[in-house]
Design a protein around this motif. Structure first.
Motif, mmCIF file in Angstrom:
data_model
loop_
_atom_site.group_PDB
_atom_site.id
_atom_site.type_symbol
_atom_site.label_atom_id
_atom_site.label_comp_id
_atom_site.label_asym_id
_atom_site.label_seq_id
_atom_site.Cartn_x
_atom_site.Cartn_y
_atom_site.Cartn_z
ATOM 1 N N SER A 21 0.808 -1.223 0.000
ATOM 2 C CA SER A 21 0.000 0.000 0.000
ATOM 3 C C SER A 21 0.840 1.272 0.000
ATOM 4 O O SER A 21 0.557 2.200 -0.743
ATOM 5 N N SER A 22 1.885 1.314 0.801
ATOM 6 C CA SER A 22 2.677 2.540 0.903
ATOM 7 C C SER A 22 3.830 2.595 -0.092
ATOM 8 O O SER A 22 4.401 3.649 -0.326
ATOM 9 N N LYS A 23 4.193 1.447 -0.657
ATOM 10 C CA LYS A 23 5.329 1.331 -1.588
ATOM 11 C C LYS A 23 6.676 1.573 -0.912
ATOM 12 O O LYS A 23 7.688 1.738 -1.570
ATOM 13 N N VAL A 24 6.711 1.609 0.417
ATOM 14 C CA VAL A 24 7.956 1.801 1.160
ATOM 15 C C VAL A 24 8.738 0.487 1.123
ATOM 16 O O VAL A 24 8.188 -0.580 1.394
ATOM 17 N N LEU A 25 10.020 0.581 0.791
ATOM 18 C CA LEU A 25 10.853 -0.612 0.699
ATOM 19 C C LEU A 25 10.963 -1.295 2.058
ATOM 20 O O LEU A 25 11.026 -0.631 3.091
ATOM 21 N N GLU A 26 11.027 -2.620 2.040
ATOM 22 C CA GLU A 26 11.161 -3.377 3.284
ATOM 23 C C GLU A 26 12.526 -3.169 3.927
ATOM 24 O O GLU A 26 12.656 -3.214 5.138
ATOM 25 N N LYS A 27 13.557 -2.964 3.115
ATOM 26 C CA LYS A 27 14.904 -2.708 3.621
ATOM 27 C C LYS A 27 15.422 -1.391 3.051
ATOM 28 O O LYS A 27 15.151 -1.061 1.899
ATOM 29 N N MET A 28 16.172 -0.677 3.860
ATOM 30 C CA MET A 28 16.742 0.596 3.463
ATOM 31 C C MET A 28 17.738 0.415 2.318
ATOM 32 O O MET A 28 18.492 -0.557 2.289
ATOM 33 N N VAL A 29 17.717 1.333 1.380
ATOM 34 C CA VAL A 29 18.693 1.367 0.291
ATOM 35 C C VAL A 29 19.559 2.600 0.510
ATOM 36 O O VAL A 29 19.056 3.700 0.724
ATOM 37 N N GLU A 30 20.868 2.401 0.480
ATOM 38 C CA GLU A 30 21.796 3.502 0.696
ATOM 39 C C GLU A 30 22.378 3.966 -0.632
ATOM 40 O O GLU A 30 22.892 3.159 -1.420
ATOM 41 N N ILE A 31 22.280 5.250 -0.894
ATOM 42 C CA ILE A 31 22.918 5.832 -2.073
ATOM 43 C C ILE A 31 24.309 6.248 -1.643
ATOM 44 O O ILE A 31 24.483 7.143 -0.826
ATOM 45 N N ARG A 32 25.305 5.578 -2.162
ATOM 46 C CA ARG A 32 26.686 5.843 -1.744
ATOM 47 C C ARG A 32 27.367 6.882 -2.606
ATOM 48 O O ARG A 32 28.359 7.478 -2.196
ATOM 49 N N SER A 33 26.852 7.100 -3.783
ATOM 50 C CA SER A 33 27.491 8.049 -4.678
ATOM 51 C C SER A 33 26.466 8.616 -5.638
ATOM 52 O O SER A 33 25.613 7.890 -6.144
ATOM 53 N N ALA A 34 26.549 9.891 -5.891
ATOM 54 C CA ALA A 34 25.715 10.563 -6.870
ATOM 55 C C ALA A 34 26.441 11.819 -7.320
ATOM 56 O O ALA A 34 27.201 12.410 -6.555
ATOM 57 N N LYS A 35 26.230 12.206 -8.552
ATOM 58 C CA LYS A 35 26.818 13.437 -9.062
ATOM 59 C C LYS A 35 25.706 14.375 -9.450
ATOM 60 O O LYS A 35 24.733 13.974 -10.087
ATOM 61 N N ILE A 36 25.863 15.616 -9.086
ATOM 62 C CA ILE A 36 24.907 16.644 -9.478
ATOM 63 C C ILE A 36 25.545 17.438 -10.597
ATOM 64 O O ILE A 36 26.612 18.049 -10.430
ATOM 65 N N LEU A 37 24.914 17.408 -11.763
ATOM 66 C CA LEU A 37 25.416 18.142 -12.919
ATOM 67 C C LEU A 37 24.628 19.434 -13.065
ATOM 68 O O LEU A 37 23.415 19.417 -12.998
ATOM 69 N N VAL A 38 25.316 20.493 -13.252
ATOM 70 C CA VAL A 38 24.639 21.790 -13.386
ATOM 71 C C VAL A 38 24.798 22.298 -14.798
ATOM 72 O O VAL A 38 25.789 22.175 -15.428
#
Length: 105
Positions: free
Chosen positions: A88-105
């Motif tokens: 119903s809520s679509k919340v993941l059963e286990k946490m997912v960690e984002i370890r890396s991301a790049k922000i492009l401007v």
């Protein structure tokens, strides 16, 4: 702390704009009720997260701003989407960690 140092801890536009719809693989910003938080749209959510789509708010014209789009790594998002989640809520059963991301401007 790095987000604060780069002044990325504040969203400067808190309102929805028609030029930035919630298409698949875009990022939306939710500042309420439990936010601030962001989410990746895994389908076209323009109607749901756009004006008049969230009628549970006091102001029905209230909408989440869409502030970025994913430019690579789509397979990672698709893999996360396939993980077990509450139906119903679509919340993941286990946490997912984002370890890396790049922000492009």
């Amino acid at each position: 702390q790095e987000f604060k140092d780069a002044e990325l801890d504040i969203v400067y536009f808190q309102e929805y704009h028609v030029d930035y719809p919630h298409k698949k693989y875009t990022l939306g910003y939710s500042g309420r009720p439990g936010g601030p938080d962001f989410y990746v749209n895994i389908k076209d959510n323009s109607q749901t997260h756009g004006p008049w789509g969230q009628r549970h708010y006091e102001l029905e014209e209230e909408a989440d701003p869409c502030f970025a789009r994913v430019v690579s790594g789509f397979e990672v998002i698709d893999a996360i989407e396939s993980l077990p989640a509450d139906k119903s809520s679509k919340v993941l059963e286990k946490m997912v960690e984002i370890r890396s991301a790049k922000i492009l401007v």
